[in-house]
Design a protein around this motif. Structure first.
Motif, short mmCIF file in Angstrom:
data_model
loop_
_atom_site.label_atom_id
_atom_site.label_comp_id
_atom_site.label_asym_id
_atom_site.label_seq_id
_atom_site.Cartn_x
_atom_site.Cartn_y
_atom_site.Cartn_z
N ASP A 187 -28.07 7.86 70.37
CA ASP A 187 -27.44 7.90 69.37
C ASP A 187 -28.38 7.29 68.40
N TRP A 188 -28.78 7.53 67.33
CA TRP A 188 -29.56 7.07 66.40
C TRP A 188 -28.87 6.28 65.28
N ASP A 189 -29.21 5.13 64.73
CA ASP A 189 -28.56 4.59 63.75
C ASP A 189 -29.83 3.82 62.71
N VAL A 190 -30.02 4.48 61.86
CA VAL A 190 -31.16 4.30 61.15
C VAL A 190 -31.05 2.67 60.27
N PHE A 238 -32.07 2.87 68.21
CA PHE A 238 -31.82 4.01 69.22
C PHE A 238 -31.13 3.32 70.31
N THR A 239 -30.04 4.08 70.77
CA THR A 239 -29.05 3.47 71.93
C THR A 239 -29.08 4.74 72.75
#
Length: 84
Positions: free
Chosen positions: A19-22, A28-29
């Motif tokens: 999962d990418w959370d900018v 990155f998780t």
């Protein structure tokens, strides 16, 4: 048939997801599950790829016969390492 939210969303034995959370300091998780540690395999492959100079697709080859196949870099005497 109603979806059972208690079941995994995949029928695969092993899986990995990122999962990418900018907006996060650590954007990155990653998760993995199953007998194969797919995230670890990807990290190992990436490390090998960068160590060998980030070769492009034109440097890879594939030899296949009736019972097996081998992927190689630059020539058949240099097989691409398999994941453990």
């Amino acid at each position: 048939m109603a979806r059972d939210d208690r079941r995994p969303t995949t029928d695969a034995t092993s899986w990995a997801a990122v999962d990418w959370d900018v907006k996060s300091d650590d954007p990155f998780t990653a998760w993995q599950h199953g007998p194969r540690h797919l995230r670890n395999e990807v990290e190992t492959a990436y490390a090998w790829w960068t160590h060998t100079g980030r070769p492009g697709p034109d440097r890879f080859g594939l030899m296949v016969n009736a019972t097996s196949g081998t992927t190689w870099l630059d020539n058949p005497d240099q097989p691409v390492p398999l994941a453990d």
